[in-house]
Design a protein around this motif. Sequence first.
Motif, short mmCIF file in Angstrom:
data_model
loop_
_atom_site.label_atom_id
_atom_site.label_comp_id
_atom_site.label_asym_id
_atom_site.label_seq_id
_atom_site.Cartn_x
_atom_site.Cartn_y
_atom_site.Cartn_z
N ALA A 55 0.85 -1.32 0.00
CA ALA A 55 0.04 0.13 0.13
C ALA A 55 0.92 1.19 -0.14
N THR A 56 0.18 2.18 -0.44
CA THR A 56 1.27 3.57 -0.35
C THR A 56 1.21 4.15 0.75
N THR A 57 2.37 4.57 1.17
CA THR A 57 2.51 5.12 2.64
C THR A 57 1.99 6.61 2.73
N LEU B 136 -1.15 7.37 2.66
CA LEU B 136 -2.36 7.20 3.25
C LEU B 136 -2.28 7.76 4.77
N ARG C 83 -1.78 -3.51 2.86
CA ARG C 83 -3.15 -3.72 3.07
C ARG C 83 -3.41 -5.22 3.30
N ASP D 111 -10.39 11.50 9.57
CA ASP D 111 -9.86 11.89 8.35
C ASP D 111 -9.72 13.33 8.12
N THR E 106 -13.27 7.27 8.96
CA THR E 106 -12.06 7.07 8.57
C THR E 106 -10.93 7.37 9.75
N VAL F 237 -6.76 6.64 11.59
CA VAL F 237 -5.35 6.21 11.75
C VAL F 237 -5.33 6.13 13.37
N ARG G 60 -4.83 2.00 9.66
CA ARG G 60 -5.63 2.93 9.06
C ARG G 60 -7.08 2.22 8.51
N GLU H 162 -11.47 2.48 7.06
CA GLU H 162 -12.30 3.69 6.47
C GLU H 162 -13.59 2.97 6.45
N VAL I 54 -5.19 -0.94 6.47
CA VAL I 54 -3.72 -0.72 6.12
C VAL I 54 -2.73 -0.62 7.11
#
Length: 712
Positions: free
Chosen positions: A44-46, A48, A58, A77, A96, A98, A110, A112, A141
């Motif tokens: 997954a992309t950091t 986020l 993820r 969020d 959402t 974290v 994380r 959602e 994530v």
Amino acid sequence: MHDGDGDRGRVSITRTDSTIRVRDEIESATVDVVADRESSLVSATTALFPVPVDAAVRTTAKRLSIPQAYCTAAWDDRGEQVGGIHDESVSLPSGTYVLSLTGATMVYVRVEGTPVEYEYAFENERDRAATIEFPEPVSVVIGARSLHTRPEATVTIPDDAGALLDVLPYLASSIHECTSERTWPTIRGHPPELRVGEHLDVPFGLSKPETGVTISVPERFPDAYRIAPLSFYLGATVEAGDEAAIHLENGYTHPLGESGSELEASVADVLGRCFLLDTLVRTAGTVSHDPSAYGELAGELSFYPPNLYGESLSTQLVEYLEVSSEVVERHLPRWPLSAVVRPTSADAPLLPSILHRLGRVRVTDTPTSSTRDRPDAESVNGSGTRTGSPDRAIGNLDADPLVRAYSHGSDGPLLCPAAFENALSYAAPSPDAARLTFATDDPDRAAWFRDRFDRHERFRGPVSVLESPTVEEFERTLSEPAALFFCELPWSEGVLACADGSIDLRAVDGVDAGAIVLAGRDDALSEAARALVRAGALGVVGATDRSAAAVNSFASLLALSYPLVECARLSGLADRRSPRVIGHPLACPVSAGGSVKNYYRIDSVGLDEHEFRYVTSFPDDHRLGSVARTCDDRESSLSGIQQLLSDRVVLFGRTLRAPGTASTDELVDLLCPADPVLLNGRPLTIDRTVTAEDVRESARERLRHVSEPDTR
């Protein structure tokens, strides 16, 4: 975030069955995230996450359990904090979120579009777990960031000042985010190791931060050392120049001192103000908190600190540098370390360890200067206040460093590179497991050691007492793991007497002790202590008081995870002004958890009038920038002291002073035997009940001393 941060492999995340293993490759440590089901991991992309992470994956889960971890923050969020470090349970409506969890590494979760239930179970420091649960299986994530408390690479420089200037920006490659968030210690990773060799060598993958800040300084070792803490903290580019100055990308230039103590004082001033004001700006960031300095200082500023969050470093610095020192000085935290080094490449290997603790750097005039003959040596006046030192450039008594230590000389605390290396592999035991060893040739003392420490209220680990040991017994025991090795066997010129012979401590090999205490005075202490550190110890303390009260206080403070230098100073075991701690003065050989380490400082202004201060200390796992709560629920008849001890957030290193004064009887009612206390500069031993006569006698001595004329 620096280019390539995610490519250097600081963190890896893998799965075995239902366990997701987060491995901190720098720390060689792991955190297991136990899911309620097996599910594949997808990269997954950091991006986020609202904080820097080194890797992210993820997966799917309904429940996650993370042993040995606790939640430090939860965000929605919009980046608003909705949970914090002291929450044992949190229920969040659908949204959402974290969640930040701290354990052997930093883990972030994380989710959602789901409600979240968080619980934290704590039995003791070794038995704790965080649990996160959702109504049904959801996409999760998981991100992670290395704690980065040790070097991840080694930079080599030749014996050339220009080469040191060239590599200073690379030392800041360990800072994950060059914003006001770098005031948090977990964002400031350990700089790369620095070695002196034949050629300049910067490993592939290390990058210079791009912050728009440049520092110019003459191409000399002394000046390169002096500006190193500031260049590290700002992530500045460093260039050789005729004069020391800060240059911003917007054209603003701020001159620094010309050289010597003037440059040291200027760097200390700028670094202190930038750090303190950054802690106010960061209140608008990912972890919302209200440090005690905010309400006291913000009203005196010409700008609103939260408005600077997210602005360029140049924009922030223009505002910071316009603030007068007088405004900042009352709120500056006590600095953990001021290191005095020689003006050659010889002390370059110490620099990363100093910068990791954001220490100040001072330089002696010549390579052979000792702590006795340095021209800027401090004096101590009748009240115990230090004067004449660049460390006091800000003018705040409470901002004196926790320890001023030297790379050389023989009459003050000494820094040894080997001690910091030893700390990287030392696993601090809990008080329940810590081993204590005592060596003596006195049968009565041996009996006291057994009686006191076999039933000590703060230690539960094994206790060994060596009574007139043989050479073989002493050497074997010294090589066994111990949090404390206290030795009061006779010794002279570095040679220690045993029952059947002698041991030259300068030639000992294979030491496995955290703290070693050598009782008695010996001119060879520094040489012997350095050898013991090279052999494996974290630090050696030269004890000038081996009374039962001092020894018990030292051990009690050790059990509470106070740094070695504070254990020596607050127990009275060593000289309170310049305790002989050789090796790693800020090391904590025993781990008692994350509770705030503090003591009370009482200064008498009259026979029955006393100023009261709450002073926070620096365990090495809570570096400069950490915050703590003054959760002291004791009752006080004084509203000022009651307010001081109530639930409030403070920076580690802050000294809080109660308004007004307290009477002798009020202090006696307030203090507990377990409190570390400095009464008019002298430590009161732990586990001793303080009487009114103790306080008044100390006040008489102080007032008599202050009233005597200075005839020097």
